[in-house]
Design a protein around this motif. Structure first.
Motif, short mmCIF file in Angstrom:
data_model
loop_
_atom_site.label_atom_id
_atom_site.label_comp_id
_atom_site.label_asym_id
_atom_site.label_seq_id
_atom_site.Cartn_x
_atom_site.Cartn_y
_atom_site.Cartn_z
N GLY A 37 19.41 5.33 4.74
CA GLY A 37 19.77 3.91 4.12
C GLY A 37 18.79 3.21 4.46
O GLY A 37 18.48 1.87 3.77
N GLY A 38 17.69 3.42 5.36
CA GLY A 38 16.62 2.42 5.84
C GLY A 38 15.73 2.57 4.72
O GLY A 38 15.76 3.56 3.86
N VAL A 39 14.68 1.62 4.69
CA VAL A 39 13.62 1.57 3.47
C VAL A 39 12.29 1.85 4.33
O VAL A 39 11.88 0.94 5.18
N LEU A 40 11.58 2.79 3.92
CA LEU A 40 10.31 2.97 4.73
C LEU A 40 9.10 2.86 3.53
O LEU A 40 9.52 3.41 2.28
N SER A 41 8.18 2.12 3.91
CA SER A 41 6.92 2.00 2.88
C SER A 41 5.87 2.24 3.63
O SER A 41 5.53 1.80 4.68
N ILE A 42 4.89 3.09 2.98
CA ILE A 42 3.55 3.61 3.50
C ILE A 42 2.65 3.22 2.61
O ILE A 42 2.66 3.79 1.18
N THR A 43 1.45 2.84 2.93
CA THR A 43 0.32 2.47 2.07
C THR A 43 -0.87 2.90 2.95
O THR A 43 -1.02 2.87 4.15
N PHE A 44 -1.56 3.68 2.03
CA PHE A 44 -3.04 4.31 2.16
C PHE A 44 -3.98 3.09 2.43
O PHE A 44 -4.33 2.79 1.22
N THR A 45 -4.28 2.59 3.42
CA THR A 45 -5.21 1.40 3.56
C THR A 45 -6.71 1.68 3.39
O THR A 45 -7.27 0.72 2.84
N HIS A 46 -7.19 2.71 4.35
CA HIS A 46 -8.63 2.88 4.18
C HIS A 46 -9.05 4.14 4.57
O HIS A 46 -8.21 5.04 5.23
N GLU A 47 -10.48 4.64 4.82
CA GLU A 47 -10.60 5.79 5.49
C GLU A 47 -11.74 5.49 6.49
O GLU A 47 -12.40 4.74 6.55
N LEU A 48 -11.70 6.34 7.45
CA LEU A 48 -12.67 6.29 8.71
C LEU A 48 -13.62 7.43 8.43
O LEU A 48 -13.18 8.81 7.96
N PRO A 49 -15.01 7.57 8.82
CA PRO A 49 -15.82 8.49 8.74
C PRO A 49 -15.20 9.73 9.77
O PRO A 49 -14.65 9.63 10.72
N PRO A 50 -15.38 10.96 9.39
CA PRO A 50 -15.02 12.20 10.11
C PRO A 50 -15.75 12.18 11.47
O PRO A 50 -16.79 11.79 11.70
N LYS A 51 -14.99 12.84 12.15
CA LYS A 51 -15.64 12.96 13.78
C LYS A 51 -16.50 13.99 13.80
O LYS A 51 -17.41 13.94 14.72
N GLN A 52 -16.44 14.97 12.82
CA GLN A 52 -17.47 15.93 12.97
C GLN A 52 -17.80 16.09 11.58
O GLN A 52 -17.37 15.91 10.27
#
Length: 211
Positions: free
Chosen positions: A116-131
């Motif tokens: 019943g709760g409302v969840l919202s997720i946004t893909f905001t940006h990317e970081l360079p890979p560690k390897q």
């Protein structure tokens, strides 16, 4: 954040009975993508699987890599890909997304996600890979509305359906001394007379009353 710690059991009983395989996975292919909806069933915890081999994933110390599976009811529909798409999507919450969701839940004072709760997720940006050779690291933000609060902001469909539509307001007809309502109605049918009466009414309204 408190979440039910139980092994993933595959499709729900209804999906198994009706021949389904559960809701399709939510996709975050491009920066700015948001998946939002009301949680439709109790979130579960399952072990992550390798996307290429299908094998269970483990940390270097041998502990299983876990993820939270949350099913939400969205407005998305993709009949070309999913037969009888009802808009439900599964969110596989792990890594940085898990931290974003946990922060969103804590901000509300809730102890965890609930049906019943409302969840919202946004893909905001990317970081360079560690390897070198690895994919960029996706970053997410999240918001959460507890079930009780979400219910307060959801109108009851039955109430909306039964509520009578407001009657359109009709402009009041001017009162003219010496004319009956029938005579006034006939006079207003003539555009020139109607304009003259409207002008007289405006002048009368603008004239201050005598002391």
């Amino acid at each position: 954040m408190t979440t039910p710690q139980q092994p993933y059991q595959g499709p729900s009983a209804d999906d198994f009975l009706m021949g389904g395989v559960g809701a399709p996975s939510a996709s975050f292919l491009t920066v700015g993508t948001t998946v939002s909806g009301r949680i439709t069933e109790r979130p579960t915890v399952q072990q992550q699987r390798d996307m290429k081999t299908g094998e269970n994933k483990f940390w270097p110390d041998g502990n299983p890599m876990m993820q939270l599976v949350v099913t939400v009811q969205t407005d998305e529909r993709d009949p070309s890909t999913f037969t009888d798409d009802d808009g439900r999507r599964r969110l596989f919450v792990k890594n940085q997304m898990k931290s974003a969701v946990a922060d969103a839940v804590r901000a509300t004072g809730a102890r965890g996600l609930e049906v019943g709760g409302v969840l919202s997720i946004t893909f905001t940006h990317e970081l360079p890979p560690k390897q070198r050779g690895f994919n960029p690291i996706k970053q997410y933000s999240a918001t959460y509305t507890p079930a009780a609060q979400a219910a307060l902001h959801t109108p009851d469909p039955g109430t909306l359906a039964s509520a009578p539509a407001p009657a359109p307001q009709q402009p009041a007809s001017p009162a003219v001394p010496g004319l009956s309502p029938e005579q006034l109605q006939a006079a207003l049918a003539n555009p020139a007379t109607a304009a003259l009466l409207a002008q007289q009414q405006a002048q009368a309204a603008a004239t201050p009353p005598p002391f």
